[in-house]
Design a protein around this motif. Structure first.
Motif, mmCIF file in Angstrom:
data_model
loop_
_atom_site.group_PDB
_atom_site.id
_atom_site.type_symbol
_atom_site.label_atom_id
_atom_site.label_comp_id
_atom_site.label_asym_id
_atom_site.label_seq_id
_atom_site.Cartn_x
_atom_site.Cartn_y
_atom_site.Cartn_z
ATOM 1 N N MET A 33 39.479 -19.942 73.281
ATOM 2 C CA MET A 33 39.920 -19.829 71.813
ATOM 3 C C MET A 33 41.105 -20.936 71.443
ATOM 4 N N ALA A 34 41.906 -20.643 72.696
ATOM 5 C CA ALA A 34 43.200 -21.760 72.614
ATOM 6 C C ALA A 34 42.766 -23.098 72.526
ATOM 7 N N ILE A 35 41.919 -23.347 73.348
ATOM 8 C CA ILE A 35 41.598 -25.001 73.449
ATOM 9 C C ILE A 35 40.863 -25.294 72.158
ATOM 10 N N ALA A 36 39.769 -24.442 71.464
ATOM 11 C CA ALA A 36 39.373 -24.739 70.314
ATOM 12 C C ALA A 36 40.300 -24.834 69.140
ATOM 13 N N ALA A 37 40.972 -24.053 69.101
ATOM 14 C CA ALA A 37 42.288 -23.958 67.956
ATOM 15 C C ALA A 37 43.111 -25.187 68.153
ATOM 16 N N ALA A 38 43.390 -25.625 69.330
ATOM 17 C CA ALA A 38 44.225 -26.886 69.559
ATOM 18 C C ALA A 38 43.442 -28.017 68.979
ATOM 19 N N GLY A 39 42.249 -28.058 69.571
ATOM 20 C CA GLY A 39 41.432 -29.340 69.215
ATOM 21 C C GLY A 39 41.125 -29.539 67.803
ATOM 22 N N CYS A 40 41.003 -28.361 67.116
ATOM 23 C CA CYS A 40 40.681 -28.300 65.743
ATOM 24 C C CYS A 40 42.052 -28.853 64.853
ATOM 25 N N GLY A 41 43.082 -28.117 65.497
ATOM 26 C CA GLY A 41 44.233 -28.491 64.780
ATOM 27 C C GLY A 41 44.893 -29.569 64.647
ATOM 28 N N ILE A 42 44.522 -30.563 66.008
ATOM 29 C CA ILE A 42 44.951 -31.844 66.160
ATOM 30 C C ILE A 42 43.750 -32.628 65.417
ATOM 31 N N GLY A 43 42.461 -32.360 65.232
ATOM 32 C CA GLY A 43 41.658 -33.224 64.612
ATOM 33 C C GLY A 43 41.862 -33.190 63.081
ATOM 34 N N GLN A 44 42.551 -31.853 62.510
ATOM 35 C CA GLN A 44 42.595 -31.667 61.121
ATOM 36 C C GLN A 44 43.809 -32.462 60.777
ATOM 37 N N GLY A 45 44.794 -32.580 61.776
ATOM 38 C CA GLY A 45 45.920 -33.189 61.330
ATOM 39 C C GLY A 45 45.633 -34.688 61.410
ATOM 40 N N LEU A 46 45.235 -35.283 62.083
ATOM 41 C CA LEU A 46 44.560 -36.874 62.315
ATOM 42 C C LEU A 46 43.873 -37.186 61.072
ATOM 43 N N LYS B 214 37.642 -40.074 46.142
ATOM 44 C CA LYS B 214 36.474 -40.332 47.181
ATOM 45 C C LYS B 214 37.323 -40.185 48.551
ATOM 46 N N ILE B 215 38.358 -40.358 48.728
ATOM 47 C CA ILE B 215 39.015 -40.015 50.124
ATOM 48 C C ILE B 215 39.153 -38.438 50.083
ATOM 49 N N GLN B 216 39.569 -37.791 49.085
ATOM 50 C CA GLN B 216 39.560 -36.324 48.936
ATOM 51 C C GLN B 216 38.434 -35.773 49.224
ATOM 52 N N VAL B 217 37.464 -36.157 48.810
ATOM 53 C CA VAL B 217 36.126 -35.539 49.094
ATOM 54 C C VAL B 217 35.890 -35.485 50.423
ATOM 55 N N MET B 218 35.904 -36.785 50.989
ATOM 56 C CA MET B 218 35.487 -37.044 52.492
ATOM 57 C C MET B 218 36.407 -35.968 53.417
ATOM 58 N N LEU B 219 37.627 -36.025 52.963
ATOM 59 C CA LEU B 219 38.687 -35.213 53.750
ATOM 60 C C LEU B 219 38.412 -33.730 53.635
ATOM 61 N N ILE B 220 37.871 -33.205 52.588
ATOM 62 C CA ILE B 220 37.636 -31.790 52.358
ATOM 63 C C ILE B 220 36.479 -31.439 53.342
ATOM 64 N N LEU B 221 35.416 -32.714 53.069
ATOM 65 C CA LEU B 221 34.348 -32.192 53.904
ATOM 66 C C LEU B 221 34.320 -32.213 55.421
ATOM 67 N N GLY B 222 35.219 -33.386 56.005
ATOM 68 C CA GLY B 222 35.801 -33.476 57.166
ATOM 69 C C GLY B 222 36.287 -32.263 57.881
ATOM 70 N N LEU B 223 37.494 -31.646 57.145
ATOM 71 C CA LEU B 223 38.287 -30.363 57.436
ATOM 72 C C LEU B 223 37.330 -29.500 57.344
ATOM 73 N N ALA B 224 36.236 -29.212 56.557
ATOM 74 C CA ALA B 224 35.278 -28.161 56.424
ATOM 75 C C ALA B 224 34.517 -28.120 57.971
ATOM 76 N N PHE B 225 34.006 -29.169 58.273
ATOM 77 C CA PHE B 225 33.348 -29.544 59.453
ATOM 78 C C PHE B 225 34.270 -29.310 60.907
ATOM 79 N N VAL B 226 35.434 -29.466 60.982
ATOM 80 C CA VAL B 226 36.372 -29.424 61.904
ATOM 81 C C VAL B 226 36.653 -27.825 61.913
ATOM 82 N N GLU B 227 36.777 -27.206 60.675
ATOM 83 C CA GLU B 227 37.091 -25.733 61.067
ATOM 84 C C GLU B 227 35.828 -25.082 61.464
ATOM 85 N N SER B 228 34.588 -25.299 61.078
ATOM 86 C CA SER B 228 33.297 -24.884 61.646
ATOM 87 C C SER B 228 33.353 -24.845 62.829
#
Length: 106
Positions: free
Chosen positions: A42-55, A73-87
């Motif tokens: 879980m620590a690895i997953a949380a760290a990876g997802c945090g880094i991915g969302q930050g990038l 358009k960028i905002q929509v793509m950002l929200i989709l990307g953040l949702a996928f990373v969070e999943s």
């Protein structure tokens, strides 16, 4: 080449931890190993997802600063990307909870 080396090393590390987590005995030390394995996972997953969302957020801010007209358009793509990373973090949490509370191998 470096990516393949990192993927190979991560795979070996995860497989070595997984063998401890999926041991068939229910001895207390095995349960401790399962807890440690799930905590590390879980620590690895949380760290990876945090880094991915930050990038992703960094790239969206830069894109909006360079081209303000495309901010919608960028905002929509950002929200989709953040949702996928969070999943991915949620999937890791579910797997870790399964290992802790409903482990079929114990």
């Amino acid at each position: 080449m470096r990516k393949f080396l990192m993927i190979a090393l991560n795979t070996v590390a995860l497989l070595s931890i997984a063998s401890l987590a999926f041991a068939s005995d229910a001895a207390p030390e095995v349960l401790g190993n399962i807890m440690w394995g799930s905590a590390i996972g879980m620590a690895i997953a949380a760290a990876g997802c945090g880094i991915g969302q930050g990038l992703g957020l960094k790239a969206a801010c830069e894109g909006t600063a360079r081209n303000p007209e495309a901010s919608g358009k960028i905002q929509v793509m950002l929200i989709l990307g953040l949702a996928f990373v969070e999943s991915l973090a949620i999937y890791a949490l579910v797997v870790n909870l399964l290992l802790l509370f409903a482990n079929p191998f114990v």
